[in-house]
Design an enzyme around this catalytic site. Structure first.
Site, PDB file in Angstrom:
ATOM      1  N   CYS A   1      -3.309  -4.593   3.677  1.00  0.00           N
ATOM      2  CA  CYS A   1      -2.189  -4.368   4.574  1.00  0.00           C
ATOM      3  C   CYS A   1      -2.512  -3.191   5.498  1.00  0.00           C
ATOM      4  O   CYS A   1      -3.557  -2.544   5.372  1.00  0.00           O
ATOM      5  CB  CYS A   1      -0.915  -4.085   3.777  1.00  0.00           C
ATOM      6  SG  CYS A   1      -1.018  -2.571   2.767  1.00  0.00           S
TER       7      CYS A   1
ATOM      8  N   CYS B   1       0.576   5.966   3.196  1.00  0.00           N
ATOM      9  CA  CYS B   1       1.006   4.795   3.951  1.00  0.00           C
ATOM     10  C   CYS B   1       2.204   5.151   4.836  1.00  0.00           C
ATOM     11  O   CYS B   1       3.176   5.753   4.359  1.00  0.00           O
ATOM     12  CB  CYS B   1       1.386   3.666   2.994  1.00  0.00           C
ATOM     13  SG  CYS B   1       2.092   2.229   3.822  1.00  0.00           S
TER      14      CYS B   1
ATOM     15  N   GLU C   1       3.234   6.395  -6.446  1.00  0.00           N
ATOM     16  CA  GLU C   1       4.128   6.372  -5.292  1.00  0.00           C
ATOM     17  C   GLU C   1       5.539   6.788  -5.665  1.00  0.00           C
ATOM     18  O   GLU C   1       6.184   7.564  -4.951  1.00  0.00           O
ATOM     19  CB  GLU C   1       4.146   4.984  -4.647  1.00  0.00           C
ATOM     20  CG  GLU C   1       5.023   4.943  -3.400  1.00  0.00           C
ATOM     21  CD  GLU C   1       5.206   3.547  -2.832  1.00  0.00           C
ATOM     22  OE1 GLU C   1       6.310   3.266  -2.316  1.00  0.00           O
ATOM     23  OE2 GLU C   1       4.250   2.740  -2.892  1.00  0.00           O
TER      24      GLU C   1
ATOM     25  N   SER D   1      -4.318  -4.367  -1.851  1.00  0.00           N
ATOM     26  CA  SER D   1      -5.411  -3.391  -1.910  1.00  0.00           C
ATOM     27  C   SER D   1      -6.753  -4.045  -2.218  1.00  0.00           C
ATOM     28  O   SER D   1      -7.738  -3.357  -2.486  1.00  0.00           O
ATOM     29  CB  SER D   1      -5.102  -2.328  -2.970  1.00  0.00           C
ATOM     30  OG  SER D   1      -4.803  -2.915  -4.218  1.00  0.00           O
TER      31      SER D   1
END
Length: 423
Positions: free
Chosen positions: A61, A156, A186, A384
């Site tokens: 992504c 990100c 995260e 990923s």
């Protein structure tokens, strides 16, 4: 190499070793044929005795490509410096192991266990912040030894978007509910940033959201909050007072449909408590924080699950949250195998694969069914995972079938997508 400059980049320099002749060709063709991203129908690659269904969206992504671009350029431009990653840059072992071979060292394990003390670093060292982001506490530790935590920041942009939305709500005296896995890097980072300005609690799934909702409206005792959420809430969190005004944000790799379900459950509890006419003052609509890439990949995987495939293979790291959610979508439809790479395909009779529910690698016999007609394989990967690893799985399976068409023959139409579109 500040984060602000890198976020704006639209094209990334991805190392050649991660490029793939098969999957990349299909992806580029579908971009041409469906520029508005409206068609979720998988692409069928027909090799004769085996057919592969390739979803519309999968693999690297924007955030992952951004992280890889920054990390590899940092290594190339600083050959004489000590370079560290706070932890795994992304949850893919191929990428992380390659960076380690290039001399990059990890300061922490993925669970937060310290490998190398930050206090042992000097201001001349380089520390790369991974795509998941990091906590405010670690940022301060880096500053104390003279390292700018934002100089080599691969966080990100969509994770940062969640943080910014949370901060906006904090300024308006909203509490925050984080939908995520509280031990995930995260979510630890998002919790830290949220706790800096708001009372914050983490919920794992709709079941936990319902428990919190029941506590809010008095259908469960207050003591249940400490039992279920005490270890993943800010100190002194009061589910009665702090849930008078709140918003829901998420770990970007969670199932988007599940985040929406969490929002709906808690919104219904707020309506029950405060009334529908006044809900705007108690519940903040945060649906705009859902990661577009996660949503696209999961929607494409749902479309993939609606094919007549005999089995599915999902390629990706065994600690990759977004990969496990793709597995979760597919395993309800047909036998699904989560593999790190092609090395897990031992033979047509044996495969090694990760079971996220048992938290172990299993060995399955006779994983390729005997059947009349071609074997149909749904093939995808996590956000990923380099496309080249998907290529290698596809090529490994082709070895099991004599009389298959060549890759060149099957891929040829996709090398000229304009002609394919007219056909």
């Amino acid at each position: 190499m500040k984060a602000e400059k890198n976020v704006a980049r639209k094209k990334f320099d991805i190392p050649e070793m991660y490029q793939s002749p098969v999957i990349r060709t299909v992806k580029e063709a579908t971009k041409v044929m469906d520029p508005m991203k409206k068609d979720l129908e998988p692409t069928k690659l027909d090799f004769g005795p085996v057919q592969f269904y390739i979803p519309r969206f999968f693999g690297f992504c924007y955030g992952v490509e951004n992280a890889i671009d920054i990390a590899y350029r940092t290594v190339a431009e600083n050959p004489d410096k000590n370079i560290y990653l706070l932890s795994e840059m992304i949850h893919n072992p191929t990428v992380n192991e390659d960076l380690q071979k290039r001399g990059v060292q990890f300061l922490f394990d993925t669970d937060g266990t310290e490998r190398i003390p930050i206090s042992s670093l000097s201001s001349d060292d380089i520390v790369i912040v991974p795509a998941f982001g990091t906590t405010l506490e670690i940022q301060e530790e880096l500053k104390e030894v003279g390292i700018d935590p934002y100089q080599y920041n691969t966080t990100c942009p969509f994770v940062e978007k969640v943080w910014k939305r949370g901060k906006q709500l904090g300024k308006k005296d909203y509490s925050l509910v984080v939908h995520g896995k509280h031990r995930h890097e995260e979510t630890r980072a998002t919790f830290s940033h949220s706790a800096d300005h708001s009372a914050t609690v983490v919920v794992l799934n709709p079941e936990e959201a319902q428990i919190l909702a029941d506590i809010m409206v008095g259908d469960r005792p207050l003591s249940d909050f400490e039992k279920y959420f005490g270890h993943k809430a800010t100190e002194g969190f009061d589910p009665i007072e702090d849930m008078k005004r709140f918003g829901v944000i998420n770990q970007t790799t969670m199932l988007a449909t599940e985040t929406q379900e969490v929002m709906d459950i808690l919104k219904e509890a707020a309506i029950k408590r405060f009334g529908e006419s006044d809900i705007i003052n108690h519940f903040a609509d945060t649906s705009d924080t859902l990661c577009y890439a996660t949503n696209e990949n999961q929607s494409a995987t749902i479309a993939l699950s609606e094919t007549d495939a005999d089995l599915a293979i999902v390629v990706g790291g065994y600690n990759s949250s977004n990969t496990m959610h793709l597995v979760e979508i597919l395993e309800h439809q047909f036998p699904t195998y989560h593999v790190r790479d092609a090395s897990e395909l031992k033979s047509p009779k044996k495969i090694h694969h990760f079971d996220q529910w048992k938290k172990e690698i299993l060995e399955t016999e006779n994983w390729i069914p005997e059947k009349d007609g071609p074997l149909k394989v749904a093939l995808t990967s996590g956000a990923s995972c380099p496309d080249v690893l998907v290529d290698e799985v596809l090529l490994e399976i082709l070895k099991y079938f004599g009389g298959s068409k060549s890759v060149q023959e099957v891929i040829a139409p996709y090398e000229n997508p304009e002609a394919l579109e007219k056909a």
